[in-house]
Write a protein that holds these residues in place. Structure first.
Motif, PDB file in Angstrom:
ATOM      1  N   ASP A  17       0.797  -1.226   0.000  1.00 48.67           N
ATOM      2  CA  ASP A  17       0.000   0.000   0.000  1.00 48.67           C
ATOM      3  C   ASP A  17       0.828   1.274   0.000  1.00 48.67           C
ATOM      4  O   ASP A  17       0.308   2.344   0.315  1.00 48.67           O
ATOM      5  N   GLY A  18       2.103   1.190  -0.352  1.00 45.93           N
ATOM      6  CA  GLY A  18       2.877   2.396  -0.590  1.00 45.93           C
ATOM      7  C   GLY A  18       2.604   2.922  -1.989  1.00 45.93           C
ATOM      8  O   GLY A  18       1.928   2.276  -2.790  1.00 45.93           O
ATOM      9  N   THR A  19       3.142   4.079  -2.288  1.00 47.28           N
ATOM     10  CA  THR A  19       2.893   4.675  -3.608  1.00 47.28           C
ATOM     11  C   THR A  19       4.107   4.621  -4.526  1.00 47.28           C
ATOM     12  O   THR A  19       4.003   5.027  -5.689  1.00 47.28           O
ATOM     13  N   GLU A  20       5.240   4.116  -4.047  1.00 47.48           N
ATOM     14  CA  GLU A  20       6.459   4.079  -4.844  1.00 47.48           C
ATOM     15  C   GLU A  20       6.938   2.643  -5.038  1.00 47.48           C
ATOM     16  O   GLU A  20       6.877   1.839  -4.098  1.00 47.48           O
ATOM     17  N   SER A 101      -7.562 -13.334   1.940  1.00 49.05           N
ATOM     18  CA  SER A 101      -8.661 -12.817   2.750  1.00 49.05           C
ATOM     19  C   SER A 101      -8.771 -11.299   2.625  1.00 49.05           C
ATOM     20  O   SER A 101      -9.875 -10.742   2.596  1.00 49.05           O
ATOM     21  N   ARG A 102      -7.631 -10.631   2.539  1.00 44.14           N
ATOM     22  CA  ARG A 102      -7.639  -9.178   2.340  1.00 44.14           C
ATOM     23  C   ARG A 102      -8.374  -8.815   1.039  1.00 44.14           C
ATOM     24  O   ARG A 102      -9.107  -7.824   0.979  1.00 44.14           O
ATOM     25  N   VAL A 124     -10.639   0.458  -7.764  1.00 48.46           N
ATOM     26  CA  VAL A 124      -9.685   0.065  -6.723  1.00 48.46           C
ATOM     27  C   VAL A 124      -8.650  -0.896  -7.297  1.00 48.46           C
ATOM     28  O   VAL A 124      -7.445  -0.751  -7.075  1.00 48.46           O
ATOM     29  N   GLU A 125      -9.107  -1.862  -8.069  1.00 49.67           N
ATOM     30  CA  GLU A 125      -8.234  -2.920  -8.573  1.00 49.67           C
ATOM     31  C   GLU A 125      -7.113  -2.378  -9.441  1.00 49.67           C
ATOM     32  O   GLU A 125      -5.994  -2.906  -9.417  1.00 49.67           O
ATOM     33  N   GLY A 135      -5.280  -3.379   0.213  1.00 50.28           N
ATOM     34  CA  GLY A 135      -5.603  -2.907   1.557  1.00 50.28           C
ATOM     35  C   GLY A 135      -6.532  -1.713   1.489  1.00 50.28           C
ATOM     36  O   GLY A 135      -6.850  -1.190   0.404  1.00 50.28           O
ATOM     37  N   ARG A 136      -6.958  -1.271   2.647  1.00 55.03           N
ATOM     38  CA  ARG A 136      -7.829  -0.104   2.705  1.00 55.03           C
ATOM     39  C   ARG A 136      -7.228   1.133   2.030  1.00 55.03           C
ATOM     40  O   ARG A 136      -7.976   1.942   1.467  1.00 55.03           O
ATOM     41  N   PRO A 137      -5.900   1.324   2.054  1.00 57.36           N
ATOM     42  CA  PRO A 137      -5.357   2.497   1.362  1.00 57.36           C
ATOM     43  C   PRO A 137      -5.706   2.554  -0.126  1.00 57.36           C
ATOM     44  O   PRO A 137      -5.852   3.641  -0.683  1.00 57.36           O
TER      45      PRO A 137
END
Length: 284
Positions: A17-20, A101-102, A124-125, A135-137
């Protein structure tokens, strides 16, 4: 006297869930003046190879790790695993189940949100790296792009909080089982942000004591989600349980305000982690 290295033991890439991308995280670590950084993506180590390839050109040493989703009596506990064997079957299977599960949880959350907001799973995908951990992010970023919230932090506070109407839990291994799996894989387990109450419920000291008995090695104490009182209490608990303490940024690129190097780990603690781990620290 020799200069002691700057060590940050908690950073995420776009593999979770990072952006880099991992290589960019390594470059960011160099720009931040770090000597050592740990790549600890959620429930995956797919970013290790790319990060390792960047060690030579960035001059930043790499601690290979992961942040593993676990549960203690229904309360989420994040467990940092450092320098484990990536081929260890038991740990790999547990992490794969949590990752699957996530994915199902994220789909159900989007379905709930879509009842009140115009949001699709496809939005989202497409933010996921191939094989990455959702993840939620990722949901938060889709909400930001839609203009429903200003940023990830606001999305979590207003829409994605664990106590909110859209939240869906997911299956994760019991924390004691996870610690044992990490140890069997030659890894060094450290509890991430133990007092980050703004994220949801936290476990009591008695649970941390049980974790220590199962093989927990340390507590992540110096973290932006801990106030000074929490840090002092955790240092005392770590001393009582004979655990080391770490400090980390929990970096997510542009996804969070956390900055690389804002909290650091004592190099002596890094040496202890390396002495206990299956893998070496990769140095330039």
């Amino acid at each position: 006297m020799p200069v002691r290295p700057f060590v940050d033991l908690h950073a995420h890439s776009s593999v979770s869930d990072g952006t880099e991308p991992p290589a960019q995280v390594m470059a960011a670590a160099r720009a931040a003046g770090l000597d050592v950084v740990a790549l600890t993506d959620h429930d995956t180590w797919d970013g290790w190879d790319e990060a390792a390839a960047a060690v030579g050109r960035t001059g930043v040493a790499l601690v290979r790790g992961a942040e593993i989703s676990t549960s203690a009596g229904g309360t989420s506990v994040h467990l940092l695993s450092y320098l484990h064997d990536p081929q260890a079957r038991g740990l790999g299977a547990a992490v794969a189940r949590a990752r699957e599960s996530r994915l199902g949880r994220a789909r159900r959350m989007v379905e709930r949100i879509a009842q009140d907001f115009d949001l699709t799973w496809e939005e989202v995908e497409r933010r996921l790296e191939p094989g990455g951990t959702v993840g939620r992010p990722h949901i938060a970023d889709a909400l930001v792009d839609r203009g429903y919230v200003a940023d990830r932090s606001t999305a979590f506070t207003e829409l994605l909080d664990t106590r909110g109407p859209y939240y869906v839990p997911y299956d994760a291994p019991d924390v004691i089982e996870a610690i044992e799996l990490v140890r069997r894989a030659g890894g060094v387990p450290v509890m991430a942000h133990p007092r980050a109450g703004s994220r949801g419920r936290v476990v009591e000291d008695e649970v941390i004591a049980q974790m220590a008995e199962a093989g927990l090695a340390g507590l992540e104490v110096d973290h932006r989600d801990h106030d000074e009182g929490a840090k002092a209490q955790l240092r005392g608990l770590a001393a009582e349980l004979d655990l080391f303490v770490t400090g980390s940024s929990d970096y997510h690129g542009a996804g969070k305000p956390n900055r690389l190097g804002e909290h650091l780990t004592d190099p002596d603690v890094l040496a202890q982690i390396e002495s206990e781990g299956y893998l070496p620290v990769l140095r330039p």
